[in-house]
Design a protein around this motif. Structure first.
Motif, PDB file in Angstrom:
ATOM      1  N   UNK A 227      71.671 -17.942  32.544  1.00 16.09           N
ATOM      2  CA  UNK A 227      72.120 -17.361  31.324  1.00 16.09           C
ATOM      3  C   UNK A 227      72.712 -16.069  31.415  1.00 16.09           C
ATOM      4  N   UNK A 228      73.461 -15.600  30.833  1.00 14.66           N
ATOM      5  CA  UNK A 228      74.242 -14.443  30.910  1.00 14.66           C
ATOM      6  C   UNK A 228      73.313 -13.264  30.665  1.00 14.66           C
ATOM      7  N   UNK A 229      73.990 -12.047  30.829  1.00 16.48           N
ATOM      8  CA  UNK A 229      72.960 -10.820  30.865  1.00 16.48           C
ATOM      9  C   UNK A 229      74.064  -9.720  30.925  1.00 16.48           C
ATOM     10  N   UNK A 230      73.509  -8.507  30.749  1.00  8.87           N
ATOM     11  CA  UNK A 230      74.254  -7.437  30.540  1.00  8.87           C
ATOM     12  C   UNK A 230      74.005  -6.593  31.702  1.00  8.87           C
ATOM     13  N   UNK A 231      75.174  -5.874  32.243  1.00  4.28           N
ATOM     14  CA  UNK A 231      75.250  -5.138  33.590  1.00  4.28           C
ATOM     15  C   UNK A 231      74.190  -4.265  33.933  1.00  4.28           C
ATOM     16  N   UNK A 232      73.801  -3.238  32.781  1.00  2.00           N
ATOM     17  CA  UNK A 232      72.781  -2.470  32.966  1.00  2.00           C
ATOM     18  C   UNK A 232      71.145  -3.092  33.233  1.00  2.00           C
ATOM     19  N   UNK A 233      70.908  -4.083  32.383  1.00  2.00           N
ATOM     20  CA  UNK A 233      69.815  -4.663  32.157  1.00  2.00           C
ATOM     21  C   UNK A 233      69.347  -5.439  33.402  1.00  2.00           C
ATOM     22  N   UNK A 234      70.280  -6.285  33.873  1.00  2.00           N
ATOM     23  CA  UNK A 234      70.280  -7.081  35.243  1.00  2.00           C
ATOM     24  C   UNK A 234      69.906  -6.036  36.438  1.00  2.00           C
ATOM     25  N   UNK A 235      70.426  -4.697  36.267  1.00  2.00           N
ATOM     26  CA  UNK A 235      70.189  -4.103  37.533  1.00  2.00           C
ATOM     27  C   UNK A 235      68.860  -3.738  37.816  1.00  2.00           C
ATOM     28  N   UNK A 236      67.974  -3.867  36.821  1.00  2.00           N
ATOM     29  CA  UNK A 236      66.498  -3.591  36.922  1.00  2.00           C
ATOM     30  C   UNK A 236      65.854  -4.576  37.912  1.00  2.00           C
ATOM     31  N   UNK A 237      66.305  -5.796  37.964  1.00  2.00           N
ATOM     32  CA  UNK A 237      65.776  -6.715  38.971  1.00  2.00           C
ATOM     33  C   UNK A 237      66.435  -6.547  40.416  1.00  2.00           C
ATOM     34  N   UNK A 238      67.391  -6.024  40.507  1.00  2.00           N
ATOM     35  CA  UNK A 238      68.302  -5.536  41.684  1.00  2.00           C
ATOM     36  C   UNK A 238      67.438  -4.424  42.457  1.00  2.00           C
ATOM     37  N   UNK A 239      66.903  -3.607  41.582  1.00  2.00           N
ATOM     38  CA  UNK A 239      65.935  -2.456  41.961  1.00  2.00           C
ATOM     39  C   UNK A 239      64.801  -2.635  41.999  1.00  2.00           C
ATOM     40  N   UNK A 240      64.235  -3.738  41.998  1.00  2.00           N
ATOM     41  CA  UNK A 240      62.791  -4.213  41.869  1.00  2.00           C
ATOM     42  C   UNK A 240      61.934  -3.246  41.031  1.00  2.00           C
ATOM     43  N   UNK A 241      62.548  -3.117  39.736  1.00  2.00           N
ATOM     44  CA  UNK A 241      62.042  -2.110  38.729  1.00  2.00           C
ATOM     45  C   UNK A 241      61.604  -3.170  37.592  1.00  2.00           C
ATOM     46  N   UNK A 242      61.011  -3.881  37.526  1.00  2.00           N
ATOM     47  CA  UNK A 242      60.835  -4.779  36.602  1.00  2.00           C
ATOM     48  C   UNK A 242      59.260  -4.711  35.882  1.00  2.00           C
ATOM     49  N   UNK A 243      58.644  -3.466  36.376  1.00  2.00           N
ATOM     50  CA  UNK A 243      57.288  -3.352  35.802  1.00  2.00           C
ATOM     51  C   UNK A 243      57.262  -2.141  34.872  1.00  2.00           C
ATOM     52  N   UNK A 244      56.139  -2.124  33.944  1.00  2.00           N
ATOM     53  CA  UNK A 244      56.064  -1.125  32.861  1.00  2.00           C
ATOM     54  C   UNK A 244      56.269   0.101  33.324  1.00  2.00           C
ATOM     55  N   UNK A 245      57.257   1.183  32.602  1.00  2.00           N
ATOM     56  CA  UNK A 245      57.352   2.498  32.909  1.00  2.00           C
ATOM     57  C   UNK A 245      58.258   2.638  33.924  1.00  2.00           C
ATOM     58  N   UNK A 246      59.003   1.716  34.693  1.00  2.00           N
ATOM     59  CA  UNK A 246      59.972   1.833  35.543  1.00  2.00           C
ATOM     60  C   UNK A 246      61.502   1.953  34.896  1.00  2.00           C
ATOM     61  N   UNK A 247      61.818   3.205  34.608  1.00  2.00           N
ATOM     62  CA  UNK A 247      63.333   3.455  34.064  1.00  2.00           C
ATOM     63  C   UNK A 247      64.349   3.569  34.943  1.00  2.00           C
ATOM     64  N   UNK A 248      65.304   2.464  34.997  1.00  2.00           N
ATOM     65  CA  UNK A 248      66.510   2.635  35.731  1.00  2.00           C
ATOM     66  C   UNK A 248      67.837   3.145  35.066  1.00  2.00           C
TER      67      UNK A 248
END
Length: 549
Positions: free
Chosen positions: A268-289
């Motif tokens: 499924x499609x995604x936005x460049x910024x939002x998908x970057x959270x997975x690349x940074x393993x920053x997918x938990x509450x409070x992790x601002x990318x």
């Protein structure tokens, strides 16, 4: 999938000026090869290709053919660089700038192809800001009616988002609007090209299309904007699909373009910024990318729903399923530095940079970092491309205060870097004052290469900066989503924990510099709040536009 054989996924990141493909190993996230395709048309700002039809102020368009060329060129090249057999690729994922949106026919043909001389038939890039009057109308009516979704966007919808841009099309070229069976984000259109199946993703639908609590704004609201706008939601497609989901299978036509196996999973499609959270393993509450490039987008998952002033949106499942996803942003960061270098640096600086084997940016940085905090006597507002958060007004413009005849280019360059850091601090403080804590600040994007800039941010924010472990975060994030869509991992969190990369506390704040920056930040806030109503800046822009700029 054969567990005894390595499998791979492709991530494709469609940016502002180019598209990048990366080949990633599913078992550990290793990036094995990449390729970049520069768009032939780039950003279309002055006139339409071929016809030469002139565009007005603040327009920014793109060509769909450039996007198709990324699939034809960058994907096969990345595969060749990686030396990976195509037969072992199990999925492909994509991401896009947003809101980059286009009118299309019911079978997905962009209207700019049958109507190449009509400006409104072309895709509107994220930084198309000519719809600000339409955004003002949307916001005023929503506030007047007490529309419940408005608070999810910090009280204002941006002129960059879908509704303002579509209303501009309707009111300035109603024929094109009428011929548009679909109003679709490029993030979804490219997936349509890959699969032959039309889908919508929950990320762009929520942040850019005002899809909240299972529906778009009411037909009554849309009709109040313009009677001909009443059926607009019908152009936006069906129920949005979850991130990490399977959008479809690679079609025969797309397999020929990409040289990938027909039938592999397409995420499924995604936005460049939002998908970057997975690349940074920053997918938990409070992790601002903070994805820092030409602009900066700030995204953060949270288990709390709150009204944060000036946010671009808060969307359930918008970054990772099961959490609220917040988005904020700055409309110009790297673009501001590039503008300054392109327009305001004397030839003597360019010559000295060349003599030292440096770029002009590197030379200015070397001079700026030799200064003490506050030595230049300047404070600037980072509004060269308007303000996305927290004022949500793209008709604002920049201010630099404190210049004298002794001011040097490196002084202004440093002040502009600091201004963008102050803008980021405004955003972080807006979150925390609204009861949404920022536990970790993670940086991604091209500006990571400037260590001085990163240190300024750490000092201004008074907090450590963590750093993504990839130079191509969006593409890696898209590859991670592709791995989930292909069934290699059960969900985004588990895939990100294996394939994502982040190093904590790379830049630490210096207490002495931070104290002085607190004083400068106080002046920035005074300047920010003084010009926030836009009175003077709006009048200057109106005079410019009347003069035919």
């Amino acid at each position: 999938m054969n567990a005894n054989r390595e499998s791979y996924v492709i991530g494709v990141d469609f940016g502002t000026l180019s598209g990048r493909a990366v080949v990633v190993r599913v078992s550990d996230g290793a990036e094995l090869g990449s390729a970049v395709h520069e768009y032939t048309h780039g950003v279309i700002e002055g006139a339409l290709p071929e016809s030469g039809v002139r565009l007005g102020p603040d327009w920014a368009l793109q060509s769909p053919e450039d996007w198709r060329d990324v699939l034809r060129d960058a994907v096969p090249k990345a595969l060749a660089v990686a030396g990976v057999p195509a037969a072992q690729v199990v999925g492909i994922g994509t991401d896009f700038t947003a809101c980059t949106v286009l009118p299309a026919t019911a079978d997905g043909i962009p209207l700019c192809e049958p109507y190449p001389d009509r400006p409104h038939a072309w895709p509107k890039l994220w930084k198309h800001h000519a719809a600000q009057p339409h955004a003002d109308r949307v916001n005023a009516l929503a506030a007047e009616r007490g529309e419940p979704w408005l608070s999810r966007y910090g009280g204002k919808l941006s002129s960059e988002w879908q509704f303002a841009k579509a209303l501009q099309v309707l009111q300035e070229d109603p024929e094109v609007y009428g011929r548009a069976d679909r109003w679709i984000e490029a993030a979804d259109w490219i997936v349509w090209q890959l699969t032959g199946v039309e889908t919508r993703n929950v990320c762009t639908a929520g942040y850019k299309g005002v899809f909240q609590d299972g529906h778009y704004p009411s037909e009554e609201f849309l009709a109040a904007l313009d009677p001909a706008f009443a059926g607009f939601a019908g152009k936006l497609g069906g129920e949005p699909a979850p991130l990490g989901g399977l959008a479809g299978r690679l079609s025969a036509a797309a397999a020929e373009w990409t040289r990938l196996p027909e039938g592999i999973a397409v995420a499924v499609g995604n936005v460049d910024a939002h998908v970057t959270a997975a690349a940074a393993d920053a997918v938990r509450p409070g992790q601002m990318v903070a994805i820092m490039g030409t602009s900066t987008c700030h995204v953060m998952p949270s288990d709390q729903l709150a009204e944060v002033p000036g946010m671009c949106g808060v969307v359930r499942d918008g970054i990772v399923p099961g959490l609220w996803g917040y988005e904020a942003g700055q409309s110009g960061v790297g673009d501001i530095f590039a503008w300054f270098v392109d327009t305001s640096v004397p030839a003597s600086y360019t010559e000295e940079a060349r003599r030292r084997g440096l770029t002009v940016h590197q030379y200015l940085t070397s001079l700026a970092e030799g200064q003490r905090v506050g030595q230049h006597g300047l404070v600037a507002l980072d509004w060269h491309n308007g303000n996305r958060s927290v004022l949500v007004d793209h008709n604002l413009s920049a201010v630099v205060a404190g210049q004298t005849l002794a001011t040097r280019p490196e002084d202004v360059y440093r002040a502009l870097i600091e201004a963008t850091a102050f803008g980021a601090r405004v955003i972080v403080e807006a979150f925390e004052s609204s009861g949404v804590p920022v536990e970790e600040f993670v940086v991604a994007g091209g500006l990571l290469k400037n260590a001085f800039l990163m240190q300024v941010y750490a000092d201004v924010l008074r907090r450590p900066l963590s750093v993504i472990g990839s130079e191509q975060g969006p593409a890696l994030g898209s590859a991670i989503h592709a791995a989930v869509a292909a069934g290699a991992y059960p969900d985004i969190r588990s895939a990100a924990s294996v394939m994502g990369k982040r190093t904590a506390d790379v830049y630490l704040p210096d207490a002495g510099r931070a104290d002085t920056y607190d004083r400068l930040y106080a002046e920035y806030r005074r300047l920010h709040d003084h010009f926030a109503d836009g009175g003077l800046l709006h009048r200057l822009r109106a005079i410019r536009n009347e003069a035919g700029a």
